[in-house]
Design an enzyme around this catalytic site. Structure first.
Site, PDB file in Angstrom:
ATOM      1  CD  GLU A  85      -4.362 -10.216   5.365  1.00  0.00           C
ATOM      2  OE1 GLU A  85      -4.584 -11.379   5.004  1.00  0.00           O
ATOM      3  OE2 GLU A  85      -3.249  -9.663   5.210  1.00  0.00           O
ATOM      4  CG  ASN A 132       0.392 -11.696   0.599  1.00  0.00           C
ATOM      5  OD1 ASN A 132      -0.233 -11.679  -0.469  1.00  0.00           O
ATOM      6  ND2 ASN A 132       0.935 -10.616   1.109  1.00  0.00           N
ATOM      7  CG  HIS A 171      -1.534  -6.436   4.780  1.00  0.00           C
ATOM      8  ND1 HIS A 171      -1.766  -7.622   4.130  1.00  0.00           N
ATOM      9  CD2 HIS A 171      -0.682  -5.736   3.999  1.00  0.00           C
ATOM     10  CE1 HIS A 171      -1.080  -7.631   3.009  1.00  0.00           C
ATOM     11  NE2 HIS A 171      -0.421  -6.515   2.896  1.00  0.00           N
ATOM     12  CB  SER A 223       3.165  -7.160   2.498  1.00  0.00           C
ATOM     13  OG  SER A 223       2.576  -6.052   1.929  1.00  0.00           O
TER      14      SER A 223
HETATM   15  N1  LIG Z   1       2.326  -1.574  -2.774  1.00  0.00           N
HETATM   16  C1  LIG Z   1       1.598  -2.585  -2.359  1.00  0.00           C
HETATM   17  O1  LIG Z   1       0.947  -3.269  -3.168  1.00  0.00           O
HETATM   18  C2  LIG Z   1       1.483  -2.896  -0.893  1.00  0.00           C
HETATM   19  C3  LIG Z   1       0.371  -3.622  -0.438  1.00  0.00           C
HETATM   20  C4  LIG Z   1       0.235  -3.860   0.926  1.00  0.00           C
HETATM   21  C5  LIG Z   1       1.206  -3.419   1.805  1.00  0.00           C
HETATM   22  N2  LIG Z   1       2.293  -2.741   1.332  1.00  0.00           N
HETATM   23  C6  LIG Z   1       3.270  -2.267   2.333  1.00  0.00           C
HETATM   24  O2  LIG Z   1       3.049  -0.880   2.568  1.00  0.00           O
HETATM   25  C7  LIG Z   1       4.289  -0.231   2.850  1.00  0.00           C
HETATM   26  C8  LIG Z   1       4.480   0.903   1.866  1.00  0.00           C
HETATM   27  O3  LIG Z   1       4.442   0.399   0.556  1.00  0.00           O
HETATM   28  P1  LIG Z   1       4.237   1.349  -0.710  1.00  0.00           P
HETATM   29  O4  LIG Z   1       3.999   0.463  -1.870  1.00  0.00           O
HETATM   30  O5  LIG Z   1       3.283   2.418  -0.403  1.00  0.00           O
HETATM   31  O6  LIG Z   1       5.715   1.967  -0.847  1.00  0.00           O
HETATM   32  P2  LIG Z   1       6.157   3.283  -1.610  1.00  0.00           P
HETATM   33  O7  LIG Z   1       7.596   3.104  -1.948  1.00  0.00           O
HETATM   34  O8  LIG Z   1       5.199   3.650  -2.685  1.00  0.00           O
HETATM   35  O9  LIG Z   1       6.047   4.418  -0.479  1.00  0.00           O
HETATM   36  C9  LIG Z   1       6.814   4.414   0.700  1.00  0.00           C
HETATM   37  C10 LIG Z   1       6.964   5.860   1.172  1.00  0.00           C
HETATM   38  O10 LIG Z   1       7.561   5.835   2.453  1.00  0.00           O
HETATM   39  C11 LIG Z   1       8.487   6.899   2.533  1.00  0.00           C
HETATM   40  N3  LIG Z   1       9.462   6.570   3.563  1.00  0.00           N
HETATM   41  C12 LIG Z   1      10.433   5.633   3.517  1.00  0.00           C
HETATM   42  N4  LIG Z   1      11.099   5.619   4.679  1.00  0.00           N
HETATM   43  C13 LIG Z   1      10.531   6.547   5.484  1.00  0.00           C
HETATM   44  C14 LIG Z   1      10.769   6.992   6.793  1.00  0.00           C
HETATM   45  N5  LIG Z   1      11.748   6.464   7.541  1.00  0.00           N
HETATM   46  N6  LIG Z   1       9.990   7.958   7.299  1.00  0.00           N
HETATM   47  C15 LIG Z   1       9.005   8.503   6.575  1.00  0.00           C
HETATM   48  N7  LIG Z   1       8.725   8.138   5.299  1.00  0.00           N
HETATM   49  C16 LIG Z   1       9.498   7.170   4.771  1.00  0.00           C
HETATM   50  C17 LIG Z   1       9.077   7.002   1.159  1.00  0.00           C
HETATM   51  O11 LIG Z   1       9.623   8.302   0.920  1.00  0.00           O
HETATM   52  C18 LIG Z   1       7.874   6.684   0.279  1.00  0.00           C
HETATM   53  O12 LIG Z   1       7.197   7.857  -0.114  1.00  0.00           O
HETATM   54  C19 LIG Z   1       5.346  -1.310   2.805  1.00  0.00           C
HETATM   55  O13 LIG Z   1       5.532  -1.816   4.097  1.00  0.00           O
HETATM   56  C20 LIG Z   1       4.722  -2.366   1.919  1.00  0.00           C
HETATM   57  O14 LIG Z   1       5.226  -3.659   2.163  1.00  0.00           O
HETATM   58  C21 LIG Z   1       2.442  -2.444   0.013  1.00  0.00           C
END
Ligand SMILES: NC(=O)c1ccc[n+]([C@@H]2O[C@H](COP(=O)([O-])OP(=O)(O)OC[C@H]3O[C@@H](n4cnc5c(N)ncnc54)[C@H](O)[C@@H]3O)[C@@H](O)[C@H]2O)c1
Length: 507
Positions: free
Chosen positions: A154, A192, A142, A121
């Site tokens: 995106e 954003n 995204h 993000s």
């Molecule tokens: N949650 C949101 O609203 C949202 C929206 C858009 C984008 N994002 C982006 O998406 C990404 C994930 O967000 P999320 O909310 O799903 O996070 P989350 O914490 O729910 O999930 C992340 C997962 O990644 C795993 N992980 C971490 N490091 C790792 C690695 N080195 N190798 C393999 N797996 C690994 C973790 O174990 C976890 O299960 C981030 O970059 C975040 O900025 C999140």
């Protein structure tokens, strides 16, 4: 439509990764999922089973389809599982160093022409790609949460991303029935970035003491009227829902990443409330209490004074205002100037009530917001503003008068641009800057914001519906009244206003 990718990898099985896996499995593409935590992978598969069970229960998916969809999701216990994938979408922890390591490791596993995409993000796609031997195949992708319901994605071009990679991601997005919007790798991408106007300007107005939190929320939900639709949630309701621990750092990050661009300047109120742990729903208290106690009630308007004499000052919609006043039971004073006992109604655009009251008896002046003139007669909420000199009985009488037909009335302290004018103008202003910087096409900016933020219409369409010249007038009025560079109008808006063109007009 056939998929531009044969087999998709998803790394990170958290909130986003599992949603992305669901989306493409349902679209008919095999998806390989891996997570560093086996438990996270278990939880993701349990989630997918439950989700598809529910879809079957609701009759939205057949039992056979469920089995086939689940069979398309393949568990991988190491990165080697991605060897046959021609696209890997990364959705792991939001840290540049960790993402760069993973992209490097992925390159060692996948074919040379596989595309690598990040769901980040806030991080730079270009900086992630720089860790790769082939940065041209790295793009941003995204999604919004929850992935299956938020129908916009995106597709982000890093500085070295080749168009073939983003073109294929665009096709893939369409295959799943989502709307792709293409943008350049810039802080906040489109959504954003464009989303900074709503909350930031509302916090600025709150900080100036213009109105309290519930009043600002009510105005933006009920006065704003784009084809009968306003904002679904007020800015403070939205911040309570998202959590200020998330939204305040985003405001700070965009502000700093754009080298302290004044349009994005966050509020000290946000920082203080984060320090106090008042995040919103998740902490049971934010701008509102979320502990089951009753929502704050709006103060009832005083009784309408009978036969009150009112003079409408020259300005936009003067005839409409006079008609409204007559309909409300007032005696319309149609003298060249106000009679000595008349209430004086001014209708500033961008300016404050004090400026509009120059040359008039300010003790008798109230301002009425006419930004949405067609709603003057039939609107749910009218917004008034007083000058610091307006006499209290005059304020009360005006509130009673404008509520006489059952409309709700908000009374503000003096503010350049009331609430709706300043917030909507800032939303339009920021979107036109995004267009000017060629971050995305005007139509992609509009659909990204409408779908990503749930606005009634896209921000450029908002500007078109009000009229670009009117939006420019609001900004110029605000800038004259309080010369803060955040209110300066950019060239995209100014040129289209001057030429009488749509804000969606490209050049
Ligand atoms: N949650 C949101 O609203 C949202 C929206 C858009 C984008 N994002 C982006 O998406 C990404 C994930 O967000 P999320 O909310 O799903 O996070 P989350 O914490 O729910 O999930 C992340 C997962 O990644 C795993 N992980 C971490 N490091 C790792 C690695 N080195 N190798 C393999 N797996 C690994 C973790 O174990 C976890 O299960 C981030 O970059 C975040 O900025 C999140």
């Amino acid at each position: 439509m056939s998929s531009p990718f044969r087999r998709i990898g998803v790394i990170g099985a958290g909130a986003m990764g599992r949603g992305i896996a669901q989306l493409y499995a349902q679209a008919g593409v095999p998806v390989v999922v891996h997570d560093a935590q086996p438990k996270a992978l278990d939880a993701a598969f349990a989630y997918l089973h439950e989700t598809f069970d529910r879809l079957v229960e609701k009759g939205r998916m057949g039992a056979e389809q469920r089995a086939a969809t689940l069979a398309r999701v393949i568990r991988a216990d190491s990165l080697q599982g991605f060897a046959d994938c021609d696209l890997v979408i990364e959705a792991i922890v939001e840290r540049l160093d960790v993402k760069r390591e993973i992209f490097k490791a992925l390159e060692a596993v996948v074919a040379p022409d596989a595309v690598l995409a990040s769901n980040t993000s806030s991080l730079s796609i270009t900086a992630i790609a720089a860790a790769c031997e082939r940065p041209a195949r790295v793009a941003g992708y995204h999604f919004f949460n929850p992935v299956p319901l938020m129908k916009v994605v995106e597709v982000v071009r890093g500085v070295r991303t080749e168009p073939a990679a983003t073109d294929r991601l665009v096709e893939l997005t369409k295959l799943a029935g989502h709307t792709p919007v293409v943008c350049q790798d810039t802080p906040g991408f489109i959504v954003n970035h464009a989303g900074r106007g709503f909350g930031t300007e509302s916090l600025k107005a709150l900080g100036e003491g213009v109105a309290d939190v519930p009043t600002i929320d009510r105005i933006l939900r009920e006065q704003v009227d784009f084809g009968g639709m306003g904002f679904r949630l007020g800015p403070f309701e939205l911040m309570d829902l998202t959590g200020l621990d998330v939204s305040h750092p985003v405001m700070e990050s965009i502000y700093h990443q754009y080298y302290e661009e004044p349009r994005f300047r966050p509020s000290v109120i946000g920082a203080q409330r984060v320090a106090a742990g008042l995040f919103g729903r998740k902490t049971r208290e934010g701008f509102y209490r979320h502990d089951g106690s009753a929502a704050p009630e709006e103060e009832a308007a005083p009784a309408a004074p009978a036969g009150m004499r009112v003079w409408a000052a020259p300005g936009p919609c003067r005839e409409g205002v006079r008609e409204l006043l007559a309909g409300l039971g007032a005696t319309v004073d149609d003298g060249a100037g106000p009679a000595p006992d008349s209430l004086i109604v001014v209708t500033p655009i961008g300016a404050d009530a004090t400026t509009a009251a120059q040359g008039l008896d300010a003790t008798r002046v109230v301002a009425l917001d006419t930004l949405f003139p067609f709603g003057l007669r039939a609107c749910k909420r009218r917004v008034l503003m007083s000058t610091p000199a307006t006499a209290a009985p005059v304020r009360d009488a005006a509130r009673g008068l404008f509520a006489a037909d059952g409309a709700r009335v908000s009374l503000l302290r003096d503010s350049a641009g009331f609430i709706a004018q300043r917030v909507v103008a800032m939303i339009v202003s920021i979107a036109t800057e995004i267009a000017q910087q060629r971050i995305a096409s005007p139509s992609d900016i509009d659909s990204a914001v409408r779908l990503g933020l749930g606005y009634p219409v896209g921000p450029l369409t908002m500007g078109d519906m009000l009229g670009p010249a009117r939006v420019l007038e609001v900004l110029e009025g605000m800038y004259r009244t309080s010369p803060d560079p955040r209110y300066r109008a950019g060239p995209w808006l100014r040129r289209r206003a001057q030429l009488g063109l749509s804000l969606l007009q490209e050049d």
